[in-house]
Scaffold this motif. Structure first.
Motif, PDB file in Angstrom:
ATOM      1  N   ARG A 152       0.833  -1.216   0.000  1.00  0.00           N
ATOM      2  CA  ARG A 152       0.000   0.000   0.000  1.00  0.00           C
ATOM      3  C   ARG A 152       0.860   1.256   0.000  1.00  0.00           C
ATOM      4  NH1 ARG A 152      -4.376   0.995   3.966  1.00  0.00           N
ATOM      5  NH2 ARG A 152      -5.017   2.402   2.301  1.00  0.00           N
ATOM      6  N   VAL A 153       1.931   1.251   0.806  1.00  0.00           N
ATOM      7  CA  VAL A 153       2.827   2.408   0.859  1.00  0.00           C
ATOM      8  C   VAL A 153       3.494   2.614  -0.501  1.00  0.00           C
ATOM      9  CG1 VAL A 153       4.975   3.281   1.872  1.00  0.00           C
ATOM     10  CG2 VAL A 153       3.211   2.308   3.352  1.00  0.00           C
ATOM     11  N   ALA A 154       3.938   1.528  -1.121  1.00  0.00           N
ATOM     12  CA  ALA A 154       4.572   1.626  -2.441  1.00  0.00           C
ATOM     13  C   ALA A 154       3.592   2.206  -3.460  1.00  0.00           C
ATOM     14  CB  ALA A 154       5.077   0.256  -2.886  1.00  0.00           C
ATOM     15  N   LEU A 155       2.363   1.764  -3.429  1.00  0.00           N
ATOM     16  CA  LEU A 155       1.357   2.280  -4.359  1.00  0.00           C
ATOM     17  C   LEU A 155       1.075   3.760  -4.105  1.00  0.00           C
ATOM     18  CD1 LEU A 155      -1.106  -0.746  -4.378  1.00  0.00           C
ATOM     19  CD2 LEU A 155       0.346   0.023  -6.284  1.00  0.00           C
ATOM     20  N   GLN A 156       0.933   4.127  -2.841  1.00  0.00           N
ATOM     21  CA  GLN A 156       0.650   5.523  -2.496  1.00  0.00           C
ATOM     22  C   GLN A 156       1.789   6.463  -2.890  1.00  0.00           C
ATOM     23  OE1 GLN A 156      -1.871   7.301  -0.700  1.00  0.00           O
ATOM     24  NE2 GLN A 156      -3.219   5.545  -1.014  1.00  0.00           N
ATOM     25  N   THR A 157       3.016   5.985  -2.785  1.00  0.00           N
ATOM     26  CA  THR A 157       4.175   6.824  -3.093  1.00  0.00           C
ATOM     27  C   THR A 157       4.673   6.618  -4.518  1.00  0.00           C
ATOM     28  OG1 THR A 157       5.640   5.182  -2.056  1.00  0.00           O
ATOM     29  CG2 THR A 157       4.924   7.048  -0.690  1.00  0.00           C
ATOM     30  N   ARG A 158       3.956   5.801  -5.293  1.00  0.00           N
ATOM     31  CA  ARG A 158       4.259   5.567  -6.715  1.00  0.00           C
ATOM     32  C   ARG A 158       5.639   4.946  -6.929  1.00  0.00           C
ATOM     33  NH1 ARG A 158      -0.407   6.830  -5.788  1.00  0.00           N
ATOM     34  NH2 ARG A 158      -1.574   8.404  -6.921  1.00  0.00           N
ATOM     35  N   LEU A 176       2.967   6.072   8.378  1.00  0.00           N
ATOM     36  CA  LEU A 176       2.249   6.567   9.556  1.00  0.00           C
ATOM     37  C   LEU A 176       0.761   6.743   9.261  1.00  0.00           C
ATOM     38  CD1 LEU A 176       4.771   9.285  10.795  1.00  0.00           C
ATOM     39  CD2 LEU A 176       4.495   6.952  11.650  1.00  0.00           C
ATOM     40  N   HIS A 177       0.468   7.181   8.059  1.00  0.00           N
ATOM     41  CA  HIS A 177      -0.919   7.447   7.691  1.00  0.00           C
ATOM     42  C   HIS A 177      -1.726   6.175   7.406  1.00  0.00           C
ATOM     43  CE1 HIS A 177      -4.352   9.551   6.099  1.00  0.00           C
ATOM     44  NE2 HIS A 177      -4.264   8.847   4.982  1.00  0.00           N
ATOM     45  N   LEU A 178      -1.085   5.172   6.832  1.00  0.00           N
ATOM     46  CA  LEU A 178      -1.812   3.985   6.380  1.00  0.00           C
ATOM     47  C   LEU A 178      -1.851   2.831   7.373  1.00  0.00           C
ATOM     48  CD1 LEU A 178      -0.506   3.839   2.700  1.00  0.00           C
ATOM     49  CD2 LEU A 178      -2.775   4.595   3.476  1.00  0.00           C
ATOM     50  N   GLN A 207      -2.693  13.506  13.681  1.00  0.00           N
ATOM     51  CA  GLN A 207      -2.990  13.312  12.260  1.00  0.00           C
ATOM     52  C   GLN A 207      -2.331  12.058  11.697  1.00  0.00           C
ATOM     53  OE1 GLN A 207      -5.182  15.252  10.611  1.00  0.00           O
ATOM     54  NE2 GLN A 207      -5.486  16.256  12.577  1.00  0.00           N
ATOM     55  N   ARG A 208      -1.449  11.430  12.462  1.00  0.00           N
ATOM     56  CA  ARG A 208      -0.728  10.219  12.047  1.00  0.00           C
ATOM     57  C   ARG A 208       0.023  10.452  10.738  1.00  0.00           C
ATOM     58  NH1 ARG A 208      -5.614   9.019  13.956  1.00  0.00           N
ATOM     59  NH2 ARG A 208      -5.746   7.697  15.769  1.00  0.00           N
ATOM     60  N   CYS A 209       0.943  11.402  10.795  1.00  0.00           N
ATOM     61  CA  CYS A 209       1.755  11.738   9.638  1.00  0.00           C
ATOM     62  C   CYS A 209       2.971  12.538  10.122  1.00  0.00           C
ATOM     63  CB  CYS A 209       0.961  12.561   8.622  1.00  0.00           C
ATOM     64  SG  CYS A 209       0.374  14.142   9.258  1.00  0.00           S
ATOM     65  N   LEU A 210       3.819  12.942   9.205  1.00  0.00           N
ATOM     66  CA  LEU A 210       4.910  13.844   9.546  1.00  0.00           C
ATOM     67  C   LEU A 210       4.432  15.278   9.382  1.00  0.00           C
ATOM     68  CD1 LEU A 210       7.993  12.189   7.797  1.00  0.00           C
ATOM     69  CD2 LEU A 210       7.374  12.101  10.220  1.00  0.00           C
ATOM     70  N   ARG A 211       4.978  16.160  10.177  1.00  0.00           N
ATOM     71  CA  ARG A 211       4.689  17.585  10.009  1.00  0.00           C
ATOM     72  C   ARG A 211       5.980  18.363  10.210  1.00  0.00           C
ATOM     73  NH1 ARG A 211       1.489  18.477  15.597  1.00  0.00           N
ATOM     74  NH2 ARG A 211       3.289  18.360  16.963  1.00  0.00           N
ATOM     75  N   ARG A 212       5.984  19.565   9.669  1.00  0.00           N
ATOM     76  CA  ARG A 212       7.142  20.437   9.809  1.00  0.00           C
ATOM     77  C   ARG A 212       7.250  20.885  11.267  1.00  0.00           C
ATOM     78  NH1 ARG A 212      10.544  22.511   6.706  1.00  0.00           N
ATOM     79  NH2 ARG A 212       9.507  21.869   4.809  1.00  0.00           N
TER      80      ARG A 212
END
Length: 185
Positions: free
Chosen positions: A53-59, A90-92, A151-156
């Motif tokens: 899924r991560v590979a697909l999301q990040t192309r 983190l998001h998926l 948000q389960r992701c990276l942020r600045r």
């Protein structure tokens, strides 16, 4: 970087120069490449569905959903893609969502023995414990990014100078609002 428990600490070689915060580092600096690749490979090991899924999301094209293959493909040309992969993980990852929203941290046996001992910690081997290690790694490396736990992701990340300025600015606004409120009543 700084330790959140002791924000004024600096390495010995920099103490005599400045007690200020160092500039945050954009992208993936050289000293963060190996630890970030290792973290990703270990986190995704034994999770082929999440890896795919991560590979697909990040192309990123993969022959098989293998974590090592994903990490190498992500870092082949542009190292900033590694951050995109971490962000997608983190998001998926529903296992991380479970740890954060349902299971939660556990009380520590040592709680209260000293100020620096946390009252709660993530169970060993939990996804949240691994993400906490990632967050510490990013902070220690001086990265401009951190984990956004809600948000389960990276942020600045905002450096300490900007954070202090924002807090000071908030305080000034609150004082003005309080003065206007008092004057109105």
């Amino acid at each position: 970087m700084t330790d959140p428990e002791n924000p004024d600490w600096q390495p010995l070689s920099r103490r005599h120069i400045s007690m200020g915060e160092q500039a945050l580092l954009e992208g993936v600096p050289d000293h963060l490449i190996r630890p970030l690749k290792t973290w990703l490979a270990e986190y995704l090991a034994d999770h082929p569905k999440l890896t795919e899924r991560v590979a697909l999301q990040t192309r990123i094209a993969l022959e098989t959903p293998d974590s090592e293959q994903l990490v190498e493909a992500a870092s082949a040309n542009d190292l900033s893609v590694l951050l995109d992969v971490v962000d997608a993980v983190l998001h998926l990852d529903k296992g991380l969502w479970w740890d954060l929203d349902v299971a939660g941290p556990e009380p520590t046996m040592e709680a209260g023995m000293a100020e620096w001992i946390p009252d709660f910690s993530w169970p060993k081997g939990s996804k949240a414990a691994a993400v906490e290690r990632l967050d510490e790694m990013l902070m220690d490396a001086g990265s401009a990014f951190e984990v956004d736990w809600l948000q389960r992701c990276l942020r600045r990340r905002v450096d300490a100078t900007v954070a202090r300025f924002c807090l000071f600015g908030q305080w000034r606004v609150q004082v003005r609002m309080l003065a206007r409120w008092s004057a109105a009543w």
